[in-house]
Design a protein around this motif. Structure first.
Motif, PDB file in Angstrom:
ATOM      1  N   LEU A 213       0.872  -1.373   0.017  1.00  0.00           N
ATOM      2  CA  LEU A 213      -0.014  -0.011  -0.054  1.00  0.00           C
ATOM      3  C   LEU A 213       0.893   1.286  -0.024  1.00  0.00           C
ATOM      4  O   LEU A 213       1.479   1.709   0.817  1.00  0.00           O
ATOM      5  CB  LEU A 213      -1.036  -0.120   1.182  1.00  0.00           C
ATOM      6  CG  LEU A 213      -1.873   1.307   1.214  1.00  0.00           C
ATOM      7  CD1 LEU A 213      -2.536   1.529   0.289  1.00  0.00           C
ATOM      8  CD2 LEU A 213      -2.582   1.312   2.759  1.00  0.00           C
ATOM      9  N   LEU A 214       1.136   1.962  -0.989  1.00  0.00           N
ATOM     10  CA  LEU A 214       1.575   3.210  -1.243  1.00  0.00           C
ATOM     11  C   LEU A 214       0.803   4.519  -1.216  1.00  0.00           C
ATOM     12  O   LEU A 214       0.063   4.505  -2.045  1.00  0.00           O
ATOM     13  CB  LEU A 214       2.729   3.190  -2.543  1.00  0.00           C
ATOM     14  CG  LEU A 214       3.389   1.934  -2.687  1.00  0.00           C
ATOM     15  CD1 LEU A 214       4.429   2.397  -4.105  1.00  0.00           C
ATOM     16  CD2 LEU A 214       4.319   1.401  -1.580  1.00  0.00           C
ATOM     17  N   TYR A 318      -8.691  -1.559   4.735  1.00  0.00           N
ATOM     18  CA  TYR A 318      -8.977  -2.720   4.210  1.00  0.00           C
ATOM     19  C   TYR A 318      -8.155  -3.211   2.888  1.00  0.00           C
ATOM     20  O   TYR A 318      -7.994  -4.585   3.112  1.00  0.00           O
ATOM     21  CB  TYR A 318     -10.684  -2.551   3.712  1.00  0.00           C
ATOM     22  CG  TYR A 318     -11.190  -3.601   3.360  1.00  0.00           C
ATOM     23  CD1 TYR A 318     -11.866  -4.527   4.321  1.00  0.00           C
ATOM     24  CD2 TYR A 318     -11.162  -4.028   2.038  1.00  0.00           C
ATOM     25  CE1 TYR A 318     -12.813  -5.534   3.908  1.00  0.00           C
ATOM     26  CE2 TYR A 318     -12.138  -5.158   1.697  1.00  0.00           C
ATOM     27  CZ  TYR A 318     -12.735  -5.939   2.488  1.00  0.00           C
ATOM     28  OH  TYR A 318     -13.342  -7.062   2.076  1.00  0.00           O
ATOM     29  N   LEU A 319      -7.813  -2.569   2.378  1.00  0.00           N
ATOM     30  CA  LEU A 319      -6.919  -3.172   1.113  1.00  0.00           C
ATOM     31  C   LEU A 319      -5.716  -3.656   1.759  1.00  0.00           C
ATOM     32  O   LEU A 319      -4.989  -4.358   1.087  1.00  0.00           O
ATOM     33  CB  LEU A 319      -6.677  -2.027  -0.011  1.00  0.00           C
ATOM     34  CG  LEU A 319      -7.961  -1.510  -0.838  1.00  0.00           C
ATOM     35  CD1 LEU A 319      -7.815  -0.481  -1.808  1.00  0.00           C
ATOM     36  CD2 LEU A 319      -8.190  -2.922  -1.856  1.00  0.00           C
ATOM     37  N   HIS A 320      -5.236  -3.126   2.878  1.00  0.00           N
ATOM     38  CA  HIS A 320      -3.823  -3.397   3.321  1.00  0.00           C
ATOM     39  C   HIS A 320      -4.243  -4.855   4.128  1.00  0.00           C
ATOM     40  O   HIS A 320      -3.466  -5.627   4.168  1.00  0.00           O
ATOM     41  CB  HIS A 320      -3.327  -2.607   4.299  1.00  0.00           C
ATOM     42  CG  HIS A 320      -2.292  -2.987   5.048  1.00  0.00           C
ATOM     43  ND1 HIS A 320      -2.111  -3.718   5.874  1.00  0.00           N
ATOM     44  CD2 HIS A 320      -0.738  -2.697   4.825  1.00  0.00           C
ATOM     45  CE1 HIS A 320      -0.849  -3.948   6.675  1.00  0.00           C
ATOM     46  NE2 HIS A 320      -0.023  -3.181   5.514  1.00  0.00           N
ATOM     47  N   ASP A 321      -5.182  -4.940   5.026  1.00  0.00           N
ATOM     48  CA  ASP A 321      -5.471  -5.875   5.815  1.00  0.00           C
ATOM     49  C   ASP A 321      -6.106  -7.330   5.491  1.00  0.00           C
ATOM     50  O   ASP A 321      -5.901  -8.302   5.903  1.00  0.00           O
ATOM     51  CB  ASP A 321      -6.329  -5.322   7.298  1.00  0.00           C
ATOM     52  CG  ASP A 321      -5.528  -4.389   7.876  1.00  0.00           C
ATOM     53  OD1 ASP A 321      -4.049  -4.256   7.679  1.00  0.00           O
ATOM     54  OD2 ASP A 321      -6.138  -3.720   8.577  1.00  0.00           O
ATOM     55  N   LEU A 341      -0.963   5.956   8.291  1.00  0.00           N
ATOM     56  CA  LEU A 341      -0.940   4.667   8.079  1.00  0.00           C
ATOM     57  C   LEU A 341       0.185   3.903   8.039  1.00  0.00           C
ATOM     58  O   LEU A 341       0.309   2.977   8.367  1.00  0.00           O
ATOM     59  CB  LEU A 341      -1.836   4.496   6.723  1.00  0.00           C
ATOM     60  CG  LEU A 341      -3.552   4.646   7.062  1.00  0.00           C
ATOM     61  CD1 LEU A 341      -4.051   4.699   5.443  1.00  0.00           C
ATOM     62  CD2 LEU A 341      -4.063   3.718   7.765  1.00  0.00           C
ATOM     63  N   ALA A 342       1.257   4.706   7.384  1.00  0.00           N
ATOM     64  CA  ALA A 342       2.386   4.260   7.176  1.00  0.00           C
ATOM     65  C   ALA A 342       3.307   3.639   8.330  1.00  0.00           C
ATOM     66  O   ALA A 342       4.016   2.911   8.488  1.00  0.00           O
ATOM     67  CB  ALA A 342       3.590   4.910   6.241  1.00  0.00           C
ATOM     68  N   ARG A 344       1.346   2.866  11.264  1.00  0.00           N
ATOM     69  CA  ARG A 344       0.464   1.818  12.005  1.00  0.00           C
ATOM     70  C   ARG A 344       0.503   0.347  11.010  1.00  0.00           C
ATOM     71  O   ARG A 344       0.293  -0.558  11.792  1.00  0.00           O
ATOM     72  CB  ARG A 344      -0.847   2.519  11.635  1.00  0.00           C
ATOM     73  CG  ARG A 344      -0.877   3.579  12.782  1.00  0.00           C
ATOM     74  CD  ARG A 344      -2.451   3.930  12.834  1.00  0.00           C
ATOM     75  NE  ARG A 344      -2.594   5.155  13.497  1.00  0.00           N
ATOM     76  CZ  ARG A 344      -3.728   5.692  13.894  1.00  0.00           C
ATOM     77  NH1 ARG A 344      -5.040   4.981  13.703  1.00  0.00           N
ATOM     78  NH2 ARG A 344      -3.937   6.672  14.746  1.00  0.00           N
ATOM     79  N   LEU A 345       0.890   0.460   9.570  1.00  0.00           N
ATOM     80  CA  LEU A 345       0.777  -0.905   8.965  1.00  0.00           C
ATOM     81  C   LEU A 345       1.705  -1.274   8.443  1.00  0.00           C
ATOM     82  O   LEU A 345       2.785  -0.618   7.808  1.00  0.00           O
ATOM     83  CB  LEU A 345      -0.529  -0.626   7.651  1.00  0.00           C
ATOM     84  CG  LEU A 345      -1.896  -0.019   8.259  1.00  0.00           C
ATOM     85  CD1 LEU A 345      -2.573   0.248   7.239  1.00  0.00           C
ATOM     86  CD2 LEU A 345      -2.412  -0.865   9.029  1.00  0.00           C
ATOM     87  N   PRO A 346       2.204  -2.394   8.537  1.00  0.00           N
ATOM     88  CA  PRO A 346       3.732  -2.949   8.134  1.00  0.00           C
ATOM     89  C   PRO A 346       3.705  -3.021   6.494  1.00  0.00           C
ATOM     90  O   PRO A 346       4.804  -2.898   6.277  1.00  0.00           O
ATOM     91  CB  PRO A 346       3.741  -4.265   8.565  1.00  0.00           C
ATOM     92  CG  PRO A 346       1.949  -4.702   8.896  1.00  0.00           C
ATOM     93  CD  PRO A 346       1.524  -3.507   9.268  1.00  0.00           C
ATOM     94  N   GLY A 347       2.738  -2.990   6.024  1.00  0.00           N
ATOM     95  CA  GLY A 347       3.082  -3.273   4.348  1.00  0.00           C
ATOM     96  C   GLY A 347       2.404  -1.834   3.850  1.00  0.00           C
ATOM     97  O   GLY A 347       2.528  -1.594   2.559  1.00  0.00           O
ATOM     98  N   ALA A 348       2.389  -0.613   4.490  1.00  0.00           N
ATOM     99  CA  ALA A 348       2.245   0.769   3.959  1.00  0.00           C
ATOM    100  C   ALA A 348       3.485   1.545   3.990  1.00  0.00           C
ATOM    101  O   ALA A 348       4.246   1.518   4.825  1.00  0.00           O
ATOM    102  CB  ALA A 348       1.024   1.371   4.735  1.00  0.00           C
ATOM    103  N   GLN A 349       3.908   2.455   2.844  1.00  0.00           N
ATOM    104  CA  GLN A 349       4.645   3.106   2.694  1.00  0.00           C
ATOM    105  C   GLN A 349       4.264   4.437   2.229  1.00  0.00           C
ATOM    106  O   GLN A 349       3.261   4.548   1.384  1.00  0.00           O
ATOM    107  CB  GLN A 349       5.892   2.519   1.787  1.00  0.00           C
ATOM    108  CG  GLN A 349       6.222   1.105   1.898  1.00  0.00           C
ATOM    109  CD  GLN A 349       7.152   1.197   3.217  1.00  0.00           C
ATOM    110  OE1 GLN A 349       7.662   2.181   3.805  1.00  0.00           O
ATOM    111  NE2 GLN A 349       7.279  -0.065   3.889  1.00  0.00           N
TER     112      GLN A 349
END
Length: 476
Positions: A213-214, A318-321, A341-342, A344-349
């Protein structure tokens, strides 16, 4: 199959230059049908035959003013003035009497008329029959025609892709079975042709774990949408077998490219712009998979700020999790709060499209870099678009007041240290992500905490009024 027999049939039967309608005649090529040529000869020679017959009757009757004419009611007829009626030959048959003339016919003229009018009618009928016959013969070769058309279409598409790749410096992408999208110095293949300025290439990396998720922030007109679209075009070109506009590209197989871009309504079906946006977003959230690529541009802009921000935040999470629907996603937004979000979420940058200010004007650098943008320069873009100076001045004044209020809320957070407060003061006039997050997380939290700490059983009426005044002031 070069279809030599079909080509020969069409070449021999059908004219190169065709009429607008079959009924206009002239569809069948000269020499294709002997009967058709005879009928055309009669039709072409009609005027010459009329002139010859007219000269013969003048000589026979001695009436120099005799005329052979035609109309749709009586067909062909010989017209003689009243003064010459006595000189009309005995074999003339009267057809019509006019005030100043008499109209006649002869057995020879009637026979010629029958032949000419019949020829014109038969000519059109025969052309139609011959054309339909050719169509039937060609239709009988439909399978061969379709096979050749399919082959030619493939050659045309591949040749076009190849020629474009050579002229526009496209490269062969590396396709793999993994989940990584790695594009080095990617370009938008259409914009780079029409843009007068040199196109600024950008690199991009996505995967299904650390970079799925960018969050892309940056100024209006900076190029966020361009990055989204060029990424999709590069992936699509590669998957259809084409070279791509980049220095290098490693790409996976995608099952779908999902997009929510632009702004349009569907009023005939009772759907507003925002409803269309939400419908398209819902389709993505229900149908995207980890093998998909998602492009979301300005989710939530069609409604109130906090409504839109809340929806955009929830969609991104939602798209991340979601295990089923966590597509690799480029999420362009002007809600700078989403950059949190970057953290809080491990796959967000966080990524930003860079811009700078020189002598009071914004300069768009169009470069995609890691990090979060500090502002959107919306008022500067409005100035470039030609909004009146008075409108721009008012907008700047309103923006300054909103930012002052936001920084005040930021400063009231008792957990912030002096360094953070100094940073907030130094960045007055700019919407910093921490200050924006304070609106999202902290503006009402102070009021909620105050209410939670108050004990209605022990508080006095005067203290209750004081507390209410204080909480009310914080909300204003």
């Amino acid at each position: 199959d070069e279809l030599a027999d079909v080509r020969a049939l069409i070449a021999s039967a059908i004219n190169d230059e065709l009429p607008a309608q079959l009924s206009d005649g002239g569809t069948i090529r000269q020499g294709y049908s002997h009967e058709l040529e005879e009928l055309r000869s009669i039709s072409r020679n009609a005027k010459q035959t009329i002139a010859t017959l007219e000269a013969t009757e003048r000589a026979r009757s001695g009436i120099g003013a005799l005329r052979i004419r035609y109309n749709n009611v009586f067909g062909y007829f010989i017209e003689v003035s009243k003064a010459n009626a006595a000189r009309v030959p005995a074999d003339y048959e009267r057809r019509q009497t006019l005030a100043n003339a008499e109209r006649y016919t002869t057995p020879e003229l009637k026979e010629w008329e029958r032949k000419v009018l019949g020829a014109e009618e038969r000519l059109l009928q025969l052309e139609t029959e011959l054309f339909n016959q050719v169509c039937r013969e060609v239709a009988a070769q439909t399978k061969r025609l379709q096979a050749t058309a399919h082959a030619l279409a493939a050659v045309d598409a591949l040749a076009s892709l190849s020629e474009t790749a050579v002229h526009r410096r496209f490269v062969k992408p590396s396709m793999h079975d993994g989940d990584e999208i790695e594009i080095i110095s990617g370009r938008h293949p259409v914009i780079e042709i029409f843009n007068e300025e040199p196109f600024v290439p950008n690199s991009l990396y996505l995967n299904n774990s650390t970079d799925r998720l960018l969050i892309i922030t940056g100024p209006n007109m900076g190029g966020k949408s361009t990055v989204l679209r060029q990424t999709a075009i590069i992936c699509l070109l590669a998957q259809m077998g084409g070279f791509v506009p980049a220095e290098r590209a490693r790409l996976p197989i995608l099952d779908r490219i999902w997009t929510r871009v632009g702004a349009s309504d569907d009023l005939t079906r009772g759907r507003s712009t925002f409803m269309v946006e939400m419908t398209e977003t819902a389709a993505i959230l229900h149908s995207a998979t980890p093998r998909s690529l998602g492009l979301l541009d300005e989710i939530g802009r069609g409604t109130a700020t906090f409504d839109g921000l809340s929806i955009a935040w929830a969609v991104a999470e939602y798209l991340h999790d979601s295990p089923e629907h966590a597509a690799k996603t480029l999420f362009a937004t002007h809600y700078h709060e989403l950059t949190e979000l970057a953290e809080r979420l491990p796959g967000a940058q966080n990524y930003q499209i860079t811009a700078t200010e020189r002598e009071g004007e914004v300069v768009f650098l169009h470069r995609l870099e890691r990090g979060r943008a500090s502002k959107s320069y919306g008022i500067e873009v409005a100035r470039l678009a030609g909004l009146p100076p008075a409108v721009l001045a008012t907008a700047r004044d309103v923006l300054a007041r909103l930012e002052r209020y936001e920084l005040e809320v930021f400063a009231e957070d008792e957990h912030l240290g002096s360094a953070a407060l100094d940073k907030a003061a130094a960045l007055a006039g700019r919407r910093k992500a921490a200050a924006q997050a304070s609106l999202f997380d902290l503006a009402n939290q102070k009021v909620i905490d105050g209410l939670r700490d108050a004990d209605p059983e022990t508080i006095s009426p005067d203290d209750a009024k004081g507390l209410l005044r204080k909480l009310r002031e914080r909300l204003m």
